[in-house]
Design a protein around this motif. Sequence first.
Motif, PDB file in Angstrom:
ATOM      1  N   ASP A 183       0.843  -1.195   0.000  1.00  0.00           N
ATOM      2  CA  ASP A 183       0.000   0.000   0.000  1.00  0.00           C
ATOM      3  C   ASP A 183       0.879   1.245   0.000  1.00  0.00           C
ATOM      4  N   THR A 184       1.249   1.665  -1.178  1.00  0.00           N
ATOM      5  CA  THR A 184       2.082   2.868  -1.312  1.00  0.00           C
ATOM      6  C   THR A 184       1.262   4.050  -1.828  1.00  0.00           C
ATOM      7  N   ARG A 185      -0.062   3.913  -1.772  1.00  0.00           N
ATOM      8  CA  ARG A 185      -0.923   4.987  -2.265  1.00  0.00           C
ATOM      9  C   ARG A 185      -0.760   6.256  -1.436  1.00  0.00           C
ATOM     10  N   LYS A 186      -0.779   7.377  -2.089  1.00  0.00           N
ATOM     11  CA  LYS A 186      -0.771   8.662  -1.387  1.00  0.00           C
ATOM     12  C   LYS A 186      -2.218   9.096  -1.199  1.00  0.00           C
ATOM     13  N   LEU A 187      -2.836   8.501  -0.193  1.00  0.00           N
ATOM     14  CA  LEU A 187      -4.240   8.796   0.067  1.00  0.00           C
ATOM     15  C   LEU A 187      -4.388  10.144   0.762  1.00  0.00           C
ATOM     16  N   PRO A 188      -5.524  10.804   0.549  1.00  0.00           N
ATOM     17  CA  PRO A 188      -5.790  12.044   1.299  1.00  0.00           C
ATOM     18  C   PRO A 188      -5.777  11.761   2.796  1.00  0.00           C
ATOM     19  N   PHE A 189      -5.470  12.747   3.584  1.00  0.00           N
ATOM     20  CA  PHE A 189      -5.372  12.583   5.033  1.00  0.00           C
ATOM     21  C   PHE A 189      -6.638  11.948   5.613  1.00  0.00           C
ATOM     22  N   LEU A 196      -1.227   1.056  13.272  1.00  0.00           N
ATOM     23  CA  LEU A 196       0.021   1.814  13.403  1.00  0.00           C
ATOM     24  C   LEU A 196       0.799   1.835  12.089  1.00  0.00           C
ATOM     25  N   SER A 197       0.729   0.743  11.330  1.00  0.00           N
ATOM     26  CA  SER A 197       1.435   0.711  10.045  1.00  0.00           C
ATOM     27  C   SER A 197       0.840   1.744   9.091  1.00  0.00           C
ATOM     28  N   HIS A 198      -0.465   1.941   9.182  1.00  0.00           N
ATOM     29  CA  HIS A 198      -1.108   2.960   8.351  1.00  0.00           C
ATOM     30  C   HIS A 198      -0.749   4.370   8.819  1.00  0.00           C
ATOM     31  N   CYS A 199      -0.482   4.511  10.098  1.00  0.00           N
ATOM     32  CA  CYS A 199      -0.074   5.821  10.618  1.00  0.00           C
ATOM     33  C   CYS A 199       1.253   6.282  10.015  1.00  0.00           C
ATOM     34  N   ALA A 200       2.039   5.320   9.571  1.00  0.00           N
ATOM     35  CA  ALA A 200       3.337   5.658   8.975  1.00  0.00           C
ATOM     36  C   ALA A 200       3.204   6.093   7.515  1.00  0.00           C
ATOM     37  N   LYS A 201       1.991   6.050   6.980  1.00  0.00           N
ATOM     38  CA  LYS A 201       1.789   6.353   5.563  1.00  0.00           C
ATOM     39  C   LYS A 201       1.218   7.743   5.309  1.00  0.00           C
ATOM     40  N   PHE A 202       1.063   8.552   6.366  1.00  0.00           N
ATOM     41  CA  PHE A 202       0.641   9.938   6.173  1.00  0.00           C
ATOM     42  C   PHE A 202       1.789  10.731   5.561  1.00  0.00           C
ATOM     43  N   PHE A 203       1.476  11.811   4.864  1.00  0.00           N
ATOM     44  CA  PHE A 203       2.521  12.628   4.250  1.00  0.00           C
ATOM     45  C   PHE A 203       2.058  14.096   4.191  1.00  0.00           C
ATOM     46  N   ASP A 204       3.047  14.978   4.129  1.00  0.00           N
ATOM     47  CA  ASP A 204       2.794  16.427   4.013  1.00  0.00           C
ATOM     48  C   ASP A 204       1.742  16.905   5.020  1.00  0.00           C
ATOM     49  N   LEU A 205       1.978  16.587   6.293  1.00  0.00           N
ATOM     50  CA  LEU A 205       1.005  16.926   7.328  1.00  0.00           C
ATOM     51  C   LEU A 205       1.120  18.379   7.748  1.00  0.00           C
ATOM     52  N   THR A 206      -0.021  18.982   8.033  1.00  0.00           N
ATOM     53  CA  THR A 206      -0.034  20.300   8.654  1.00  0.00           C
ATOM     54  C   THR A 206       0.281  20.113  10.133  1.00  0.00           C
ATOM     55  N   PRO A 207       0.643  21.156  10.854  1.00  0.00           N
ATOM     56  CA  PRO A 207       0.891  21.015  12.297  1.00  0.00           C
ATOM     57  C   PRO A 207      -0.287  20.391  13.045  1.00  0.00           C
ATOM     58  N   ASP A 208      -1.506  20.781  12.703  1.00  0.00           N
ATOM     59  CA  ASP A 208      -2.686  20.214  13.372  1.00  0.00           C
ATOM     60  C   ASP A 208      -2.851  18.732  13.053  1.00  0.00           C
TER      61      ASP A 208
END
Length: 225
Positions: A66-72, A106-118
């Motif tokens: 699962d290397t998809r860049k899904l929306p937050f 938790l593994s999915h938590c590692a797949k977030f990207f370009d996060l805002t501070p919030d």
Amino acid sequence: EECDDADLAAMEAKLADVLAKSNDMCAAYYEAVKKEAAEKEAEMKAEEEKAKAERDAAGEEDDDHDTRKLPFSRRMEIVQKNKAEANELFSHKNYRHAAARYVKALSHCAKFFDLTPDQDEEVKAVKLSLNLNLALAYVKLENFPNALRAANEALAIDENSTKALFRRSSIYYEQKKFDEAKKDITKALKAAPEDTACKKLSARIDQQLKRQKDKQKKMAKKMFG
């Protein structure tokens, strides 16, 4: 005596007969083993296909691929879905599968990207909760090394988390590491002096420390008279 009187041909015939019977018995045994292995393989394949069907229905891919860049929002939805399933499994005392679901979340938590501070703070809060729940699931399974690892992960996110300090202290208690347990629970009580669970655990730790000290005194007395 039978062997003494028998000629070579008779002995060879008897040996062939014994070998044939032995081969028949071995063949039956190996056939049974082969059948059992085939049944297990079929069962595992069916479970894999069932799990894949569930993932496909949910629009998920295998974690390893699962290397998809899904929306937050979509990725967080998957995280929360796995967490909810883990909590449900935990409530039914299915701790092993609950732990697996917490790990998946938790593994999915590692797949977030370009996060805002919030968003970053939101992810940290979810990871903290997941690690605390994972630690407790491992405690229920009496897998204290893994429980300690999860508690350490929680404290890496928030070193002052009362729940994380309590959880790690309780794990140290089970491992009979009472000095380490005392250090964590003391810190937790500074932040939450009226917390009932913390006070009870602290009292239990103090009792064990006293027993250790008394035992050491007795040993010293025997050694030095």
